[in-house]
Enzyme design. Structure first.
Site, mmCIF file in Angstrom:
data_model
loop_
_atom_site.group_PDB
_atom_site.id
_atom_site.type_symbol
_atom_site.label_atom_id
_atom_site.label_comp_id
_atom_site.label_asym_id
_atom_site.label_seq_id
_atom_site.Cartn_x
_atom_site.Cartn_y
_atom_site.Cartn_z
ATOM 1 C CG ASP A 128 21.434 -55.076 25.314
ATOM 2 O OD1 ASP A 128 22.302 -55.857 24.870
ATOM 3 O OD2 ASP A 128 20.374 -55.458 25.810
ATOM 4 C CB SER A 185 17.714 -66.051 25.976
ATOM 5 O OG SER A 185 18.550 -65.347 26.861
ATOM 6 C CG HIS A 240 16.104 -60.939 26.324
ATOM 7 N ND1 HIS A 240 17.087 -60.618 27.208
ATOM 8 C CD2 HIS A 240 16.154 -62.298 26.201
ATOM 9 C CE1 HIS A 240 17.707 -61.724 27.608
ATOM 10 N NE2 HIS A 240 17.160 -62.758 26.995
ATOM 11 N NE ARG A 248 25.377 -58.280 31.492
ATOM 12 C CZ ARG A 248 24.188 -58.695 31.053
ATOM 13 N NH1 ARG A 248 24.091 -59.834 30.389
ATOM 14 N NH2 ARG A 248 23.094 -57.983 31.278
ATOM 15 C CG HIS A 250 18.793 -55.679 34.310
ATOM 16 N ND1 HIS A 250 18.529 -56.754 35.125
ATOM 17 C CD2 HIS A 250 19.373 -56.171 33.188
ATOM 18 C CE1 HIS A 250 18.968 -57.849 34.522
ATOM 19 N NE2 HIS A 250 19.479 -57.535 33.347
HETATM 20 N N1 HAX Z 1 13.076 -46.193 29.747
HETATM 21 C C1 HAX Z 1 11.827 -45.796 30.050
HETATM 22 N N2 HAX Z 1 11.023 -46.464 30.898
HETATM 23 C C2 HAX Z 1 11.527 -47.542 31.480
HETATM 24 C C3 HAX Z 1 12.825 -47.996 31.243
HETATM 25 C C4 HAX Z 1 13.620 -47.279 30.316
HETATM 26 N N3 HAX Z 1 14.841 -47.645 29.985
HETATM 27 N N4 HAX Z 1 13.041 -49.111 31.976
HETATM 28 C C5 HAX Z 1 11.909 -49.348 32.644
HETATM 29 N N5 HAX Z 1 10.988 -48.407 32.343
HETATM 30 C C6 HAX Z 1 9.597 -48.352 32.781
HETATM 31 C C7 HAX Z 1 8.901 -49.649 32.369
HETATM 32 O O1 HAX Z 1 8.485 -49.598 31.009
HETATM 33 C C8 HAX Z 1 7.765 -49.717 33.360
HETATM 34 O O2 HAX Z 1 6.762 -48.835 32.904
HETATM 35 P P1 HAX Z 1 5.191 -49.213 33.062
HETATM 36 O O3 HAX Z 1 4.984 -49.271 34.539
HETATM 37 O O4 HAX Z 1 4.505 -48.073 32.381
HETATM 38 O O5 HAX Z 1 5.001 -50.520 32.378
HETATM 39 C C9 HAX Z 1 8.384 -49.132 34.618
HETATM 40 O O6 HAX Z 1 9.537 -48.370 34.178
HETATM 41 C C10 HAX Z 1 8.872 -50.172 35.605
HETATM 42 O O7 HAX Z 1 9.721 -51.081 34.949
HETATM 43 P P2 HAX Z 1 10.912 -51.802 35.746
HETATM 44 O O8 HAX Z 1 10.305 -52.631 36.809
HETATM 45 O O9 HAX Z 1 11.945 -50.821 36.143
HETATM 46 O O10 HAX Z 1 11.559 -52.707 34.606
HETATM 47 P P3 HAX Z 1 11.066 -54.124 34.092
HETATM 48 O O11 HAX Z 1 11.662 -55.153 34.983
HETATM 49 O O12 HAX Z 1 9.609 -54.151 33.877
HETATM 50 O O13 HAX Z 1 11.752 -54.176 32.664
HETATM 51 C C11 HAX Z 1 13.501 -53.836 31.091
HETATM 52 C C12 HAX Z 1 13.137 -54.305 32.518
HETATM 53 C C13 HAX Z 1 14.964 -54.126 30.846
HETATM 54 C C14 HAX Z 1 12.656 -54.589 30.077
HETATM 55 C C15 HAX Z 1 13.216 -52.304 31.006
HETATM 56 O O14 HAX Z 1 14.069 -51.616 31.903
HETATM 57 C C16 HAX Z 1 13.378 -51.744 29.595
HETATM 58 O O15 HAX Z 1 12.434 -51.781 28.817
HETATM 59 N N6 HAX Z 1 14.604 -51.204 29.256
HETATM 60 C C17 HAX Z 1 14.872 -50.733 27.916
HETATM 61 C C18 HAX Z 1 15.124 -51.896 26.985
HETATM 62 C C19 HAX Z 1 16.422 -52.584 27.303
HETATM 63 O O16 HAX Z 1 17.435 -51.949 27.510
HETATM 64 N N7 HAX Z 1 16.404 -53.931 27.321
HETATM 65 C C20 HAX Z 1 17.601 -54.737 27.535
HETATM 66 C C21 HAX Z 1 17.720 -55.284 28.943
HETATM 67 C C22 HAX Z 1 18.950 -56.114 29.135
HETATM 68 C C23 HAX Z 1 18.771 -57.425 28.503
HETATM 69 O O17 HAX Z 1 18.011 -58.283 28.902
HETATM 70 N N8 HAX Z 1 19.430 -57.626 27.429
HETATM 71 O O18 HAX Z 1 19.203 -58.716 26.757
#
Ligand code: HAX
Length: 437
Positions: free
Chosen positions: A375, A241, A271, A327, A318
């Site tokens: 979140d 964002s 996000h 947070r 994250h």
């Molecule tokens: N559950 C399962 N698998 C997860 C995971 C979770 N909570 N978090 C990361 N992973 C997986 C990823 O999907 C990725 O898998 P692939 O290699 O198969 O694609 C792998 O672990 C490596 O990811 P990462 O490097 O640890 O994390 P990213 O930087 O790619 O993504 C995210 C960060 C926040 C998007 C990710 O941790 C996620 O999807 N979390 C769940 C959704 C979530 O809580 N989002 C809110 C984040 C906070 C925010 O921005 N709020 O607005």
């Protein structure tokens, strides 16, 4: 000139020579190299953004203008009778780096009140949308509809653009937007979920308190709103964002275009939408157990079932953080200190997930950060206070996130940051660089 604008003006004058010196004398200094993984993987960790408004340390979490979350809450002037500070004082801090006095804070409170009336045509836009539109689509549409009022855009169109002073126009638009986002969010809420009945603003209230009042909430919720908006405000510039807002504004698009775009990014499930997903996931799970808090074993099984079906555990992981999001901790403390919430079954379950999920995610071995993010907690608090419309939670996030995004683009214009244009390569070029062509 208001105290806030005068202070900001001084800070900008002081800061400009630092940026100029860096650009003129140090432009070739390297900040790091970009790997193939980063180029394909969303520029993770690439150091190519500059902001002084907040900084996210992977281990320590966010600092707003150098202050941790507890330090920020302790330092800012509090709303009388409340444990939490004025959102308006926090805006002063984000913009200037100075902790405002009560008098300076109240000046912003008054300024926002003067700007807060939502124009009738915005209401018309909202009412013209199908009532089942997602509230984030409504919120984004309302913001972009107000673009016709942009001081920045109208001065640009009138040939009055000046690189040194255009931040003042951005500042005007940013303040007007900040003043109106709460009432717009409240209008959407009441229109969609409360029988289209609306509550007039109370002229005595600050921004956070007013929002609680206008959605029809209790006095206790006023502090929830203040806390929530401040906690969600900023997470340095790289998140979707904030970065989107910065990117769009870098084309000299005004704050309305830029923040509407930022809101669209916030609406994504990876996000801002994650808070909605967390609560849905948690409640579905509890429902399956007949409303009971599960055993640790039962919870482990459910977490594995989620992972094995290819889904992520929402609220965990994250892109930057490598420990529990402060947070999250701050909201957890709020729950622990609020008598009804402390023993609330849904909070008990969230607490239990905190104890179990990091181990499961570590064993799963994919997520770089197995700890909870912001979140994982926020939906429970909303649900407890009767804000039970999941899909609305990201709008709450969007009202708060505006503080950081709009403060950032005001400074972007003050320091003359350039239009964004990273360079693309082809897949064949990457293969050649990697020696696998
Ligand atoms: N559950 C399962 N698998 C997860 C995971 C979770 N909570 N978090 C990361 N992973 C997986 C990823 O999907 C990725 O898998 P692939 O290699 O198969 O694609 C792998 O672990 C490596 O990811 P990462 O490097 O640890 O994390 P990213 O930087 O790619 O993504 C995210 C960060 C926040 C998007 C990710 O941790 C996620 O999807 N979390 C769940 C959704 C979530 O809580 N989002 C809110 C984040 C906070 C925010 O921005 N709020 O607005």
């Amino acid at each position: 000139m208001s105290t806030l604008k005068e202070t900001l003006f001084k800070k900008i004058q002081e800061h400009r020579p630092r940026t100029t010196k860096l650009v003129k004398e140090c432009a070739d200094v390297k900040l790091g190299d970009v790997t193939v993984g980063q180029a394909i993987g969303g520029a993770r960790g690439v150091r190519c953004l500059v902001t002084d408004i907040s900084y996210l340390d992977p281990m320590e979490g966010i600092r707003f203008r150098g202050m941790t979350i507890p330090e920020t809450f302790a330092a800012l002037p509090k709303v009388p009778g409340s444990e939490y500070p004025y959102v308006e004082g926090f805006w002063y801090l984000l913009l200037t780096g100075d902790v405002p006095t009560m008098e300076q804070t109240l000046e912003v409170v008054e300024d926002w009140k003067q700007r807060s009336a939502v124009p009738e045509y915005v209401i018309d836009v909202l009412r013209a949308l199908p009532r089942d539109s997602h509230p984030m689509a409504m919120f984004s549409a309302a913001i972009v509809a107000m673009q016709r009022e942009s001081v920045f855009a109208s001065n640009y169109a009138a040939g009055k653009f000046n690189k040194m002073t255009c931040w003042e126009d951005m500042y005007e638009d940013a303040n007007t937007l900040m003043a109106r986002l709460g009432p717009i969010g409240a209008y959407i809420y009441r229109m969609k979920y409360k029988g289209d009945t609306h509550i007039a603003p109370d002229p005595e209230l600050d921004m956070g308190g007013q929002f609680a009042h206008m959605i029809g909430q209790s006095d206790e919720y006023k502090d929830v709103a203040r806390m929530y908006f401040i906690l969600h405000s900023d997470h340095e510039s790289g998140n979707v964002s904030a970065h989107t807002t910065h990117l769009v504004a870098s084309a000299l698009s005004d704050a309305y275009y830029a923040y509407s775009a930022g809101i669209n990014g916030l609406a994504g499930p990876l996000h801002g939408l994650a808070n909605e997903e967390v609560l849905r996931w948690t409640q579905n799970f509890m429902q399956k157990l007949g409303g009971e808090v599960p055993t640790e074993e039962g919870l482990k099984e459910a977490l594995w079932a989620t992972l094995n079906s290819g889904q992520v555990i929402p609220g965990y992981g994250h892109a930057v953080l490598r420990k529990t999001d402060p947070r999250y901790t701050s909201q957890r403390e709020f729950c622990m200190n609020t008598p009804g919430l402390k023993d609330y079954p849904l909070f008990q379950l969230v607490k239990m997930i905190f104890e179990v999920a990091p181990g499961v995610l570590t064993e799963h071995g994919k997520a770089k950060n197995p700890w909870p993010n912001v979140d994982a907690q926020s939906g429970v608090i909303q649900w407890y206070y009767g804000v039970t419309e999941y899909e609305y939670y990201t709008v709450l996030f969007g009202i708060g996130r505006a503080l950081g995004c709009l403060a950032n683009i005001t400074w972007d214009r003050a320091l003359g940051y350039g239009i964004e244009r990273p360079k693309s390569l082809t897949t064949a070029m990457l293969e050649e660089a990697a020696g696998i062509a």
